[in-house]
Design a protein around this motif. Structure first.
Motif, PDB file in Angstrom:
ATOM      1  N   LYS A   1      54.135  37.426  41.944  1.00  0.00           N
ATOM      2  CA  LYS A   1      53.259  37.665  43.093  1.00  0.00           C
ATOM      3  C   LYS A   1      51.816  37.509  42.648  1.00  0.00           C
ATOM      4  O   LYS A   1      51.491  37.670  41.471  1.00  0.00           O
ATOM      5  CB  LYS A   1      53.447  39.092  43.630  1.00  0.00           C
ATOM      6  N   ASP A   2      50.941  37.209  43.590  1.00  0.00           N
ATOM      7  CA  ASP A   2      49.528  37.158  43.239  1.00  0.00           C
ATOM      8  C   ASP A   2      48.865  38.481  43.624  1.00  0.00           C
ATOM      9  O   ASP A   2      49.460  39.329  44.284  1.00  0.00           O
ATOM     10  CB  ASP A   2      48.820  35.940  43.836  1.00  0.00           C
ATOM     11  N   GLU A   3      47.629  38.645  43.182  1.00  0.00           N
ATOM     12  CA  GLU A   3      46.918  39.902  43.415  1.00  0.00           C
ATOM     13  C   GLU A   3      46.772  40.213  44.902  1.00  0.00           C
ATOM     14  O   GLU A   3      46.871  41.364  45.312  1.00  0.00           O
ATOM     15  CB  GLU A   3      45.549  39.850  42.746  1.00  0.00           C
ATOM     16  N   ARG A   4      46.529  39.195  45.700  1.00  0.00           N
ATOM     17  CA  ARG A   4      46.348  39.406  47.135  1.00  0.00           C
ATOM     18  C   ARG A   4      47.616  39.967  47.773  1.00  0.00           C
ATOM     19  O   ARG A   4      47.563  40.908  48.565  1.00  0.00           O
ATOM     20  CB  ARG A   4      45.937  38.115  47.836  1.00  0.00           C
ATOM     21  N   GLU A   5      48.773  39.406  47.418  1.00  0.00           N
ATOM     22  CA  GLU A   5      50.040  39.881  47.993  1.00  0.00           C
ATOM     23  C   GLU A   5      50.266  41.364  47.679  1.00  0.00           C
ATOM     24  O   GLU A   5      50.620  42.140  48.570  1.00  0.00           O
ATOM     25  CB  GLU A   5      51.219  39.081  47.437  1.00  0.00           C
ATOM     26  N   ILE A   6      50.061  41.727  46.429  1.00  0.00           N
ATOM     27  CA  ILE A   6      50.302  43.119  46.039  1.00  0.00           C
ATOM     28  C   ILE A   6      49.264  44.043  46.663  1.00  0.00           C
ATOM     29  O   ILE A   6      49.600  45.139  47.120  1.00  0.00           O
ATOM     30  CB  ILE A   6      50.326  43.263  44.505  1.00  0.00           C
ATOM     31  N   SER A   7      48.025  43.623  46.715  1.00  0.00           N
ATOM     32  CA  SER A   7      46.993  44.478  47.319  1.00  0.00           C
ATOM     33  C   SER A   7      47.314  44.746  48.788  1.00  0.00           C
ATOM     34  O   SER A   7      47.129  45.867  49.268  1.00  0.00           O
ATOM     35  CB  SER A   7      45.606  43.852  47.171  1.00  0.00           C
TER      36      SER A   7
ATOM     37  N   LEU B   1      50.220  47.258  48.987  1.00  0.00           N
ATOM     38  CA  LEU B   1      49.760  48.605  48.622  1.00  0.00           C
ATOM     39  C   LEU B   1      48.649  49.103  49.536  1.00  0.00           C
ATOM     40  O   LEU B   1      48.171  50.226  49.365  1.00  0.00           O
ATOM     41  CB  LEU B   1      49.285  48.613  47.162  1.00  0.00           C
ATOM     42  N   MET B   2      48.250  48.270  50.498  1.00  0.00           N
ATOM     43  CA  MET B   2      47.194  48.602  51.457  1.00  0.00           C
ATOM     44  C   MET B   2      45.866  48.932  50.758  1.00  0.00           C
ATOM     45  O   MET B   2      45.229  49.948  51.022  1.00  0.00           O
ATOM     46  CB  MET B   2      47.637  49.729  52.391  1.00  0.00           C
ATOM     47  N   LEU B   3      45.505  48.043  49.843  1.00  0.00           N
ATOM     48  CA  LEU B   3      44.235  48.145  49.126  1.00  0.00           C
ATOM     49  C   LEU B   3      43.433  46.881  49.367  1.00  0.00           C
ATOM     50  O   LEU B   3      43.999  45.834  49.649  1.00  0.00           O
ATOM     51  CB  LEU B   3      44.483  48.250  47.619  1.00  0.00           C
ATOM     52  N   SER B   4      42.133  46.988  49.201  1.00  0.00           N
ATOM     53  CA  SER B   4      41.346  45.756  49.229  1.00  0.00           C
ATOM     54  C   SER B   4      41.668  44.976  47.958  1.00  0.00           C
ATOM     55  O   SER B   4      42.088  45.550  46.939  1.00  0.00           O
ATOM     56  CB  SER B   4      39.849  46.074  49.281  1.00  0.00           C
ATOM     57  N   LEU B   5      41.473  43.689  48.012  1.00  0.00           N
ATOM     58  CA  LEU B   5      41.728  42.846  46.848  1.00  0.00           C
ATOM     59  C   LEU B   5      40.836  43.280  45.685  1.00  0.00           C
ATOM     60  O   LEU B   5      41.279  43.355  44.543  1.00  0.00           O
ATOM     61  CB  LEU B   5      41.490  41.372  47.195  1.00  0.00           C
ATOM     62  N   THR B   6      39.588  43.609  45.979  1.00  0.00           N
ATOM     63  CA  THR B   6      38.649  44.043  44.938  1.00  0.00           C
ATOM     64  C   THR B   6      39.137  45.314  44.251  1.00  0.00           C
ATOM     65  O   THR B   6      39.109  45.411  43.024  1.00  0.00           O
ATOM     66  CB  THR B   6      37.248  44.274  45.540  1.00  0.00           C
ATOM     67  N   THR B   7      39.596  46.266  45.031  1.00  0.00           N
ATOM     68  CA  THR B   7      40.104  47.516  44.451  1.00  0.00           C
ATOM     69  C   THR B   7      41.308  47.245  43.569  1.00  0.00           C
ATOM     70  O   THR B   7      41.407  47.766  42.453  1.00  0.00           O
ATOM     71  CB  THR B   7      40.461  48.525  45.560  1.00  0.00           C
ATOM     72  N   TYR B   8      42.230  46.409  44.056  1.00  0.00           N
ATOM     73  CA  TYR B   8      43.413  46.109  43.258  1.00  0.00           C
ATOM     74  C   TYR B   8      43.022  45.433  41.938  1.00  0.00           C
ATOM     75  O   TYR B   8      43.536  45.779  40.874  1.00  0.00           O
ATOM     76  CB  TYR B   8      44.423  45.247  44.018  1.00  0.00           C
ATOM     77  N   LYS B   9      42.105  44.480  41.997  1.00  0.00           N
ATOM     78  CA  LYS B   9      41.666  43.796  40.779  1.00  0.00           C
ATOM     79  C   LYS B   9      41.034  44.790  39.806  1.00  0.00           C
ATOM     80  O   LYS B   9      41.222  44.688  38.591  1.00  0.00           O
ATOM     81  CB  LYS B   9      40.671  42.682  41.106  1.00  0.00           C
TER      82      LYS B   9
ATOM     83  N   ASP C   1      42.113  45.606  36.002  1.00  0.00           N
ATOM     84  CA  ASP C   1      41.105  45.440  34.949  1.00  0.00           C
ATOM     85  C   ASP C   1      40.702  46.775  34.315  1.00  0.00           C
ATOM     86  O   ASP C   1      39.811  46.823  33.479  1.00  0.00           O
ATOM     87  CB  ASP C   1      39.862  44.748  35.512  1.00  0.00           C
ATOM     88  N   ASP C   2      41.369  47.864  34.720  1.00  0.00           N
ATOM     89  CA  ASP C   2      41.135  49.212  34.181  1.00  0.00           C
ATOM     90  C   ASP C   2      39.739  49.761  34.462  1.00  0.00           C
ATOM     91  O   ASP C   2      39.235  50.594  33.717  1.00  0.00           O
ATOM     92  CB  ASP C   2      41.441  49.264  32.675  1.00  0.00           C
ATOM     93  N   PHE C   3      39.136  49.311  35.544  1.00  0.00           N
ATOM     94  CA  PHE C   3      37.856  49.891  35.966  1.00  0.00           C
ATOM     95  C   PHE C   3      38.089  51.074  36.893  1.00  0.00           C
ATOM     96  O   PHE C   3      37.202  51.913  37.057  1.00  0.00           O
ATOM     97  CB  PHE C   3      36.973  48.849  36.664  1.00  0.00           C
ATOM     98  N   ILE C   4      39.258  51.116  37.514  1.00  0.00           N
ATOM     99  CA  ILE C   4      39.630  52.220  38.409  1.00  0.00           C
ATOM    100  C   ILE C   4      40.966  52.765  37.935  1.00  0.00           C
ATOM    101  O   ILE C   4      41.899  51.999  37.674  1.00  0.00           O
ATOM    102  CB  ILE C   4      39.774  51.753  39.869  1.00  0.00           C
ATOM    103  N   TYR C   5      41.066  54.078  37.829  1.00  0.00           N
ATOM    104  CA  TYR C   5      42.327  54.722  37.489  1.00  0.00           C
ATOM    105  C   TYR C   5      43.037  55.049  38.801  1.00  0.00           C
ATOM    106  O   TYR C   5      42.494  55.791  39.622  1.00  0.00           O
ATOM    107  CB  TYR C   5      42.067  55.999  36.689  1.00  0.00           C
TER     108      TYR C   5
END
Length: 69
Positions: free
Chosen positions: A18-24, A27-35, A39-43
């Protein structure tokens, strides 16, 4: 070496082909949040880990044990 949570999210997503957009979206997240999670910027909060684990057919502990073998 232990994997970070972001690495676990990425590994499972890639295994599911799957790509990041599909999973985001699932999970009902913005693509930026998922990325940022990958990238371990958000726990991610526990509920999000549980939701991702369910998506990949794992329980919470199973998700956390990914990459710990």
């Amino acid at each position: 070496m232990k994997m970070t949570l972001g690495e676990k999210f990425r590994l499972l997503r890639e295994r599911a082909q799957k790509d990041e957009r599909e999973i985001s979206e699932i999970l009902m997240l913005s693509l930026t949040t998922y990325k940022r999670i990958e990238d371990d910027f958000i726990y991610p909060k526990d509920y999000l880990i549980r939701k991702a684990a369910e998506l990949y057919g794992l329980d919470y502990d199973g998700f956390l044990k990914i990459g710990e073998e």
